[in-house]
Write a protein that holds these residues in place. Structure first.
Motif, mmCIF file in Angstrom:
data_model
loop_
_atom_site.group_PDB
_atom_site.id
_atom_site.type_symbol
_atom_site.label_atom_id
_atom_site.label_comp_id
_atom_site.label_asym_id
_atom_site.label_seq_id
_atom_site.Cartn_x
_atom_site.Cartn_y
_atom_site.Cartn_z
ATOM 1 N N HIS A 118 0.938 -1.128 -0.166
ATOM 2 C CA HIS A 118 0.080 0.047 0.138
ATOM 3 C C HIS A 118 0.935 1.236 0.069
ATOM 4 C CE1 HIS A 118 -3.082 -2.751 0.733
ATOM 5 N NE2 HIS A 118 -2.591 -3.130 1.772
ATOM 6 N N GLN A 119 1.822 1.235 -0.831
ATOM 7 C CA GLN A 119 2.691 2.396 -0.853
ATOM 8 C C GLN A 119 2.748 2.612 -2.690
ATOM 9 O OE1 GLN A 119 6.303 2.542 1.713
ATOM 10 N NE2 GLN A 119 5.933 0.458 2.123
ATOM 11 N N PRO A 120 1.710 3.255 -3.137
ATOM 12 C CA PRO A 120 1.625 3.443 -4.489
ATOM 13 C C PRO A 120 2.549 4.491 -5.179
ATOM 14 C CG PRO A 120 -0.192 4.492 -3.420
ATOM 15 C CD PRO A 120 0.395 3.827 -2.474
ATOM 16 N N LYS A 121 3.112 5.371 -4.312
ATOM 17 C CA LYS A 121 3.982 6.485 -4.977
ATOM 18 C C LYS A 121 5.613 5.915 -5.076
ATOM 19 C CE LYS A 121 1.788 10.777 -2.947
ATOM 20 N NZ LYS A 121 1.966 11.977 -2.250
ATOM 21 N N LEU A 122 5.756 5.087 -4.004
ATOM 22 C CA LEU A 122 7.105 4.302 -4.243
ATOM 23 C C LEU A 122 6.843 3.328 -5.544
ATOM 24 C CD1 LEU A 122 8.265 3.695 -0.511
ATOM 25 C CD2 LEU A 122 9.467 4.960 -2.424
ATOM 26 N N ALA A 123 5.706 2.709 -5.523
ATOM 27 C CA ALA A 123 5.512 1.689 -6.473
ATOM 28 C C ALA A 123 5.882 2.153 -7.808
ATOM 29 C CB ALA A 123 4.311 1.037 -6.593
ATOM 30 N N LEU A 124 5.109 3.296 -8.139
ATOM 31 C CA LEU A 124 4.925 4.028 -9.095
ATOM 32 C C LEU A 124 6.438 4.376 -9.906
ATOM 33 C CD1 LEU A 124 3.446 5.410 -11.409
ATOM 34 C CD2 LEU A 124 3.236 7.577 -10.148
ATOM 35 N N ALA A 125 7.273 4.895 -8.926
ATOM 36 C CA ALA A 125 8.667 5.218 -9.311
ATOM 37 C C ALA A 125 9.500 3.978 -9.769
ATOM 38 C CB ALA A 125 9.555 5.816 -7.821
ATOM 39 N N TYR A 126 9.243 2.966 -9.480
ATOM 40 C CA TYR A 126 10.047 1.761 -9.884
ATOM 41 C C TYR A 126 9.174 1.169 -11.172
ATOM 42 C CZ TYR A 126 13.235 1.373 -6.158
ATOM 43 O OH TYR A 126 14.184 1.928 -5.038
ATOM 44 N N LEU A 127 7.885 1.068 -11.497
ATOM 45 C CA LEU A 127 7.338 0.751 -12.414
ATOM 46 C C LEU A 127 7.452 1.463 -13.590
ATOM 47 C CD1 LEU A 127 3.727 0.066 -10.603
ATOM 48 C CD2 LEU A 127 5.192 -1.691 -11.585
ATOM 49 N N LEU A 128 7.724 2.961 -13.466
ATOM 50 C CA LEU A 128 8.052 3.734 -14.608
ATOM 51 C C LEU A 128 9.454 3.413 -14.947
ATOM 52 C CD1 LEU A 128 6.634 7.207 -13.439
ATOM 53 C CD2 LEU A 128 5.875 6.083 -15.308
ATOM 54 N N GLU A 129 10.314 2.936 -14.061
ATOM 55 C CA GLU A 129 11.652 2.380 -14.354
ATOM 56 C C GLU A 129 11.649 0.988 -15.414
ATOM 57 O OE1 GLU A 129 15.929 2.371 -14.664
ATOM 58 O OE2 GLU A 129 14.616 3.763 -13.871
ATOM 59 N N ASP A 137 4.674 -4.025 -22.139
ATOM 60 C CA ASP A 137 4.412 -5.022 -21.240
ATOM 61 C C ASP A 137 3.071 -4.562 -20.416
ATOM 62 O OD1 ASP A 137 3.703 -6.560 -18.706
ATOM 63 O OD2 ASP A 137 5.847 -7.226 -19.037
ATOM 64 N N THR A 138 1.802 -5.136 -21.099
ATOM 65 C CA THR A 138 0.740 -4.731 -20.490
ATOM 66 C C THR A 138 0.269 -5.004 -18.933
ATOM 67 O OG1 THR A 138 -0.461 -6.973 -20.994
ATOM 68 C CG2 THR A 138 -0.514 -5.097 -22.533
ATOM 69 N N MET A 139 1.151 -5.799 -18.349
ATOM 70 C CA MET A 139 0.958 -5.891 -16.704
ATOM 71 C C MET A 139 1.534 -4.674 -16.291
ATOM 72 S SD MET A 139 2.503 -9.189 -14.331
ATOM 73 C CE MET A 139 4.137 -8.482 -14.155
ATOM 74 N N ILE A 140 2.790 -4.451 -16.623
ATOM 75 C CA ILE A 140 3.681 -3.239 -15.941
ATOM 76 C C ILE A 140 2.711 -1.804 -16.505
ATOM 77 C CG2 ILE A 140 5.653 -1.804 -16.344
ATOM 78 C CD1 ILE A 140 7.178 -4.277 -17.115
ATOM 79 N N LEU A 141 2.054 -1.726 -17.574
ATOM 80 C CA LEU A 141 1.317 -0.806 -17.966
ATOM 81 C C LEU A 141 0.113 -0.473 -17.075
ATOM 82 C CD1 LEU A 141 1.717 -0.576 -21.923
ATOM 83 C CD2 LEU A 141 2.961 0.875 -20.342
ATOM 84 N N LEU A 142 -0.675 -1.781 -16.597
ATOM 85 C CA LEU A 142 -1.641 -1.756 -15.802
ATOM 86 C C LEU A 142 -1.394 -1.374 -14.270
ATOM 87 C CD1 LEU A 142 -3.695 -4.959 -16.614
ATOM 88 C CD2 LEU A 142 -4.708 -2.599 -16.408
ATOM 89 N N MET A 143 -0.173 -1.904 -13.916
ATOM 90 C CA MET A 143 0.094 -1.470 -12.463
ATOM 91 C C MET A 143 0.555 0.005 -12.358
ATOM 92 S SD MET A 143 2.329 -4.867 -10.872
ATOM 93 C CE MET A 143 3.677 -4.760 -12.505
ATOM 94 N N ILE A 144 1.085 0.774 -13.538
ATOM 95 C CA ILE A 144 1.329 1.929 -13.526
ATOM 96 C C ILE A 144 -0.190 2.855 -13.428
ATOM 97 C CG2 ILE A 144 2.123 4.011 -14.685
ATOM 98 C CD1 ILE A 144 4.277 2.050 -15.900
#
Length: 226
Positions: A118-129, A137-144
């Motif tokens: 439950h830390q979406p801001k930190l998640a976003l930083a790594y998912l954009l990387e 990759d649709t899974m990565i794009l969905l998670m973003i």
């Protein structure tokens, strides 16, 4: 075709027991080859044979020390058992290696761990990387998109769901989340409704599980209108 390739082909054909047996044979015959260990660990994790996977991980750790593929596999071992903090530590160890061949994959898994924590801001930083390494990759794009929804960046979230739909027009989750974003942004109500209806047509069973999210988004809309 070597034993590893044969084992993976068997696994893909649904012959899990035969695949695992062949990989055990592969590491017996070629104990110095890392590939066999990694494939065996991966399939044991996929089969939820976590005790067996750990035993092979420990064996591989003794033979190959801090080899990044096994650090990554340890992350997967923890992640599949919902040990997200421990998994995060493993994936970060891989990501921080300067010339890691798993950098994109590790970034994606770090993002997943942060979402689970439950830390979406930190998640976003790594998912954009991760997107840099795997832009389609649709899974990565969905998670973003999901991370952006959680941080209330609804317009950006909608653009990512559009990216998913452009790559996979039958992705029910992307259609549903796009509809939610449109609802919050107070865009054309018909367009939002059409997106939700498309999601329902594509996956009626999964659509039922989205009901709670729809209620939550409605409460956000109500607050904005107030």
């Amino acid at each position: 075709m070597d034993l590893n390739q044969k084992a993976l082909a068997l696994w893909n054909d649904g012959k899990a027991a035969e695949a695992l047996e062949l990989l055990f044979r592969a590491i017996d015959e070629e104990p110095s080859e890392k590939e066999g260990y990694y494939n065996l660990i991966s399939l044991l994790i996929a089969a939820k044979k976590f005790a067996d996977a750990k035993a092979v991980l420990e064996m591989a750790g003794e033979k190959f020390a801090a080899e990044e593929s096994f650090l990554y596999a340890y992350g997967n071992w923890h992640y599949q058992q919902q040990h997200y903090t421990e998994a995060l530590n493993n994936y970060l160890s891989v990501f921080q290696q300067q010339k890691s061949i798993f950098k994109g994959e590790a970034a994606a898994m770090i993002g997943q761990c942060y979402l689970a924590l439950h830390q979406p801001k930190l998640a976003l930083a790594y998912l954009l990387e991760a997107e840099v390494y795997h832009p389609e990759d649709t899974m990565i794009l969905l998670m973003i998109g999901n991370s952006l929804l959680q941080t209330e960046s609804f317009l950006d979230a909608e653009s990512y769901f559009d990216k998913v739909i452009a790559l996979d027009e039958k992705n029910a989750e992307a259609w549903f989340k796009k509809g939610l974003a449109k609802r919050v942004l107070q865009q054309d109500p018909k367009e939002g409704k059409d997106c939700l209806q498309k999601a329902k047509q594509l996956d009626p069973k999964q659509f039922l599980t989205y009901a709670q999210q729809l209620k939550e988004i409605e409460s956000v809309v109500t607050k904005k209108e107030e």
